[in-house]
Design a protein around this motif. Structure first.
Motif, short mmCIF file in Angstrom:
data_model
loop_
_atom_site.label_atom_id
_atom_site.label_comp_id
_atom_site.label_asym_id
_atom_site.label_seq_id
_atom_site.Cartn_x
_atom_site.Cartn_y
_atom_site.Cartn_z
N ILE A 15 25.78 -6.68 57.09
CA ILE A 15 26.59 -6.11 56.01
C ILE A 15 27.93 -6.82 55.96
O ILE A 15 28.54 -7.14 56.98
CB ILE A 15 26.75 -4.59 56.23
CG1 ILE A 15 25.38 -3.93 56.08
CG2 ILE A 15 27.75 -4.00 55.26
CD1 ILE A 15 25.37 -2.45 56.35
N CYS A 19 32.48 -4.34 53.53
CA CYS A 19 31.57 -3.34 52.94
C CYS A 19 30.99 -2.41 54.00
O CYS A 19 29.85 -1.96 53.88
CB CYS A 19 30.45 -4.04 52.20
SG CYS A 19 31.04 -5.17 50.92
N VAL A 20 31.76 -2.13 55.04
CA VAL A 20 31.31 -1.25 56.11
C VAL A 20 30.97 0.12 55.51
O VAL A 20 31.63 0.58 54.59
CB VAL A 20 32.39 -1.13 57.20
CG1 VAL A 20 32.00 -0.13 58.26
CG2 VAL A 20 32.63 -2.49 57.84
N ASN A 21 29.93 0.75 56.03
CA ASN A 21 29.43 2.04 55.56
C ASN A 21 28.76 1.96 54.20
O ASN A 21 28.51 2.99 53.58
CB ASN A 21 30.52 3.11 55.54
CG ASN A 21 31.07 3.39 56.92
OD1 ASN A 21 30.34 3.36 57.90
ND2 ASN A 21 32.36 3.63 57.00
N MET A 22 28.48 0.78 53.71
CA MET A 22 27.77 0.59 52.45
C MET A 22 26.32 0.27 52.79
O MET A 22 26.01 -0.19 53.89
CB MET A 22 28.38 -0.59 51.66
CG MET A 22 29.85 -0.45 51.36
SD MET A 22 30.21 0.85 50.19
CE MET A 22 29.53 0.15 48.75
N PRO A 23 25.41 0.45 51.83
CA PRO A 23 24.02 0.06 52.08
C PRO A 23 23.90 -1.45 52.26
O PRO A 23 24.75 -2.22 51.78
CB PRO A 23 23.28 0.52 50.82
CG PRO A 23 24.25 1.25 49.99
CD PRO A 23 25.62 1.02 50.54
N SER A 24 22.83 -1.87 52.91
CA SER A 24 22.59 -3.31 53.07
C SER A 24 22.23 -3.92 51.72
O SER A 24 21.94 -3.20 50.75
CB SER A 24 21.45 -3.55 54.05
OG SER A 24 20.21 -3.17 53.46
N ASN A 89 29.73 -3.29 45.97
CA ASN A 89 29.10 -2.01 45.62
C ASN A 89 28.88 -2.02 44.11
O ASN A 89 29.71 -1.53 43.35
CB ASN A 89 30.01 -0.85 46.04
CG ASN A 89 29.37 0.49 45.82
OD1 ASN A 89 28.16 0.60 45.63
ND2 ASN A 89 30.19 1.53 45.85
#
Length: 107
Positions: A15, A19-24, A89
């Motif tokens: 990731i 974009c930490v905590n975002m979907p792959s 995102n």
């Protein structure tokens, strides 16, 4: 609708640092495929995932993958017919708007 649109999702297994905590990237591609299919049923499209660190032998895809890396674009980067419509995102509204430019009609 006149044309089957090609959507490309450029990303990586890891990731994006911003974009930490975002979907792959692959999860984002799956999510996009499901959302677009629901919004535009019976209106075909192609969605391709391109790994920026291991792109296919297609020259144009290799060049864009390198651009994502060199320009530190937030991935996944979503293209509709070669135009960037989302980064990091992606927003469905922007993607839907671009699809409707190609004649897609919402359900």
């Amino acid at each position: 609708m006149n044309k089957q649109v090609v959507i490309e999702v450029y990303g990586a297994e890891q990731i994006c640092a911003s974009c930490v905590n975002m979907p792959s990237s692959k999860e984002t591609m799956d999510w996009l495929q499901a959302a677009i299919s629901r919004k535009y049923p019976q209106q075909p499209f192609t969605i391709d995932y391109i790994d920026i660190y291991n792109p296919p032998e297609h020259e144009e895809k290799k060049v864009f993958a390198q651009r994502v890396i060199e320009e530190d674009l937030f991935y996944p980067v979503v293209l509709v017919e070669g135009k960037i419509v989302g980064e990091g995102n992606p927003r469905l509204k922007a993607i839907y708007s671009e699809l409707e430019q190609f004649g897609y009609q919402p359900k």
